[in-house]
Motif scaffolding. Structure first.
Motif, PDB file in Angstrom:
ATOM      1  N   ARG A 218       0.803  -1.219   0.000  1.00 38.40           N
ATOM      2  CA  ARG A 218       0.000   0.000   0.000  1.00 38.40           C
ATOM      3  C   ARG A 218       0.837   1.271   0.000  1.00 38.40           C
ATOM      4  O   ARG A 218       0.336   2.348  -0.331  1.00 38.40           O
ATOM      5  CB  ARG A 218      -0.935   0.014   1.222  1.00 38.40           C
ATOM      6  CG  ARG A 218      -0.206   0.137   2.536  1.00 38.40           C
ATOM      7  CD  ARG A 218      -1.115   0.138   3.745  1.00 38.40           C
ATOM      8  NE  ARG A 218      -0.318   0.205   4.964  1.00 38.40           N
ATOM      9  CZ  ARG A 218       0.258  -0.845   5.534  1.00 38.40           C
ATOM     10  NH1 ARG A 218       0.090  -2.051   4.999  1.00 38.40           N
ATOM     11  NH2 ARG A 218       0.991  -0.709   6.624  1.00 38.40           N
ATOM     12  N   ARG A 220       4.113   1.227  -1.397  1.00 34.64           N
ATOM     13  CA  ARG A 220       5.241   1.016  -2.309  1.00 34.64           C
ATOM     14  C   ARG A 220       5.410   2.184  -3.273  1.00 34.64           C
ATOM     15  O   ARG A 220       6.526   2.542  -3.642  1.00 34.64           O
ATOM     16  CB  ARG A 220       5.030  -0.295  -3.084  1.00 34.64           C
ATOM     17  CG  ARG A 220       6.188  -0.678  -3.994  1.00 34.64           C
ATOM     18  CD  ARG A 220       5.999  -2.077  -4.545  1.00 34.64           C
ATOM     19  NE  ARG A 220       4.686  -2.228  -5.164  1.00 34.64           N
ATOM     20  CZ  ARG A 220       4.191  -3.386  -5.585  1.00 34.64           C
ATOM     21  NH1 ARG A 220       4.898  -4.504  -5.415  1.00 34.64           N
ATOM     22  NH2 ARG A 220       3.015  -3.454  -6.158  1.00 34.64           N
ATOM     23  N   HIS A 221       4.290   2.807  -3.691  1.00 36.83           N
ATOM     24  CA  HIS A 221       4.376   3.926  -4.629  1.00 36.83           C
ATOM     25  C   HIS A 221       5.041   5.158  -4.016  1.00 36.83           C
ATOM     26  O   HIS A 221       5.415   6.085  -4.733  1.00 36.83           O
ATOM     27  CB  HIS A 221       2.974   4.287  -5.137  1.00 36.83           C
ATOM     28  CG  HIS A 221       2.073   4.870  -4.087  1.00 36.83           C
ATOM     29  ND1 HIS A 221       1.567   4.121  -3.026  1.00 36.83           N
ATOM     30  CD2 HIS A 221       1.603   6.135  -3.901  1.00 36.83           C
ATOM     31  CE1 HIS A 221       0.822   4.902  -2.258  1.00 36.83           C
ATOM     32  NE2 HIS A 221       0.820   6.121  -2.775  1.00 36.83           N
ATOM     33  N   ARG A 398       3.482  11.811  -3.537  1.00 38.38           N
ATOM     34  CA  ARG A 398       2.115  11.299  -3.464  1.00 38.38           C
ATOM     35  C   ARG A 398       1.768  10.988  -2.010  1.00 38.38           C
ATOM     36  O   ARG A 398       2.639  10.789  -1.168  1.00 38.38           O
ATOM     37  CB  ARG A 398       1.956  10.019  -4.306  1.00 38.38           C
ATOM     38  CG  ARG A 398       2.214  10.210  -5.794  1.00 38.38           C
ATOM     39  CD  ARG A 398       1.143  11.059  -6.461  1.00 38.38           C
ATOM     40  NE  ARG A 398       1.360  11.161  -7.896  1.00 38.38           N
ATOM     41  CZ  ARG A 398       2.080  12.115  -8.475  1.00 38.38           C
ATOM     42  NH1 ARG A 398       2.663  13.041  -7.722  1.00 38.38           N
ATOM     43  NH2 ARG A 398       2.231  12.149  -9.779  1.00 38.38           N
ATOM     44  N   HIS A 401      -2.187   5.434  -0.055  1.00 33.20           N
ATOM     45  CA  HIS A 401      -3.525   5.023  -0.435  1.00 33.20           C
ATOM     46  C   HIS A 401      -4.261   4.488   0.787  1.00 33.20           C
ATOM     47  O   HIS A 401      -3.712   3.717   1.562  1.00 33.20           O
ATOM     48  CB  HIS A 401      -3.488   3.915  -1.494  1.00 33.20           C
ATOM     49  CG  HIS A 401      -2.853   4.339  -2.773  1.00 33.20           C
ATOM     50  ND1 HIS A 401      -3.052   5.587  -3.330  1.00 33.20           N
ATOM     51  CD2 HIS A 401      -1.993   3.695  -3.633  1.00 33.20           C
ATOM     52  CE1 HIS A 401      -2.378   5.686  -4.461  1.00 33.20           C
ATOM     53  NE2 HIS A 401      -1.715   4.557  -4.659  1.00 33.20           N
TER      54      HIS A 401
END
Length: 410
Positions: A218, A220-221, A398, A401
């Motif tokens: 969740r 990793r981005h 970012r 999530h």
């Protein structure tokens, strides 16, 4: 994945759990105070023992290489043997390193002492930071990420200032600080020993020694931008450890160990003040704000070095230090989002693998370049790294999530 059973109800927040939080914070401060205590002594080692700037840079490489190796192999071991025993072993390694540094007369002893410190700091980086997050109070919500990420900076600042003052004004200038730090480390070990653990021993300890890099899917981005933040800020911290001693003496015209400690602390200390400021914003926004201010600080630092202005150098160092606190704590907060007990030690292992890579690789390069280029010219390379990291953060930051399943990624 091996599950770890909480040894104490984290919801109750009883006295024993609060003691565990305080013990873990004090211990992490002690660990990095020990690491920072060596910095004001570097110019003494240069003057009295003939060490070179390249040799000083290699000591950071030895320290970071030991830390990286420990994080790769032992980064998850506290999930299986417990936070307390792992923390006590890390403190013991730091004690051995300090005792070895009581007898520095050549580069070999300094390298060996810093290597032992690296082993201890690597083990502490995953176990004690996870211990802090496990035991942290639920309010304020930012406390866990700020305490786990900024206690390191606070410890480095405290160690550098105390060392600089004792080297300049105290007895036994080459040794007294190490004796003080040994006492602090032993006190920390005693506090940890009487605290409650947050995990119970579980099977799989030997399997955990297999080198592994893992974060939950969740978040990793978030890794590319977090890596840019950790690499640039820790590379700058390494710059202040290895190259600033020579800069302060040669370019800024002072050889005071206390000034050297204060200059290093001016970068590390404000980080702990900047971190809570970033908690007012979502992680992505805080990372952008932090890195833009960090780059502005770097521009000021380069200007100060070019003009030989010590006060400007210290002022812009404080700006860069506070800015790194905002960016680092925001990146850590994003990676810890919705983390389980078993996620935390691996996450911090990844955080510090990235961080120490940022400290090690530029230091190794600068050590090789120091015989060809002057320190002010090498400084421009660190400034370029800050620029690249800032651009990547502004473009690609970012937020985590929400609502995704917590699964590890290798």
């Amino acid at each position: 994945m091996q599950h770890v059973t909480p040894a104490t109800s984290l919801g109750s927040r009883d006295t024993r759990l609060r003691l565990a939080f305080v013990s873990a914070v004090v211990s992490l401060v002690a660990v990095f105070a020990a690491v920072g205590s060596t910095i004001p002594l570097f110019n003494i080692y240069r003057a009295e023992d003939g060490l070179t700037t390249a040799g000083i840079s290699l000591t950071l490489v030895a320290y970071s290489a030991a830390t990286l190796s420990t994080l790769l192999v032992l980064g998850r071991v506290s999930n299986h043997v417990g936070r307390r025993p792992t923390a006590i072993v890390s403190l013991g390694l730091l004690v051995l390193g300090c005792l070895l540094l009581l007898n520095v007369h050549d580069l070999g002893i300094l390298l060996a002492g810093r290597f032992l410190m690296g082993l201890g700091a690597g083990l502490a980086s995953s176990s004690l930071t996870a211990y802090i997050v496990d035991a942290a109070p639920t309010r304020p919500t930012w406390l866990a990420s700020v305490a786990s990420s900024q206690t390191v900076m606070l410890g480095l600042a405290v160690g550098a200032i105390a060392s600089g003052a004792l080297v300049q004004f105290g007895p036994w200038p080459r040794n007294f600080i190490y004796l003080i730090v040994v006492g602090l480390l032993l006190l920390s070990a005693a506090l940890v020993a009487i605290s409650s653990d947050t995990v119970t021993p579980a099977p799989g300890g030997w399997r955990s020694l297999r080198p592994s890099v893992r974060v939950p899917v969740r978040v990793r981005h978030l890794l590319p931008v977090a890596a840019a933040v950790f690499l640039a800020t820790w590379a700058t911290g390494a710059f202040y450890q290895t190259l600033v001693p020579a800069l302060v003496e040669d370019q800024l015209h002072t050889n005071s160990p206390l000034v050297l400690g204060l200059v290093f602390a001016a970068y590390m200390g404000p980080s702990a003040l900047g971190a809570p400021l970033g908690s007012r914003f979502p992680p992505a926004t805080a990372q952008r704000i932090g890195m833009i201010a960090f780059l502005a600080g770097w521009i000021g630092v380069i200007t100060a070095i070019t003009t030989g202005a010590l006060l400007l150098f210290i002022a812009t160092t404080i700006v860069a230090g506070a800015a790194q606190g905002i960016a680092i704590s925001a990146a850590t907060r994003g990676l810890l989002y919705d983390s389980r007990l078993t996620d935390r030690a691996p996450i911090f292992a990844v955080v510090y693998l990235l961080s120490y890579s940022g400290a090690t690789i530029p230091s190794l390069i600068s050590a090789q370049l120091s015989s060809v280029f002057s320190v002010p010219h090498i400084t421009l390379g660190y400034g370029a790294l800050a620029l690249i990291a800032t651009l990547l953060t502004v473009i690609a930051a970012r937020n985590p999530h929400a609502g995704t399943i917590s699964q590890p990624s290798e």
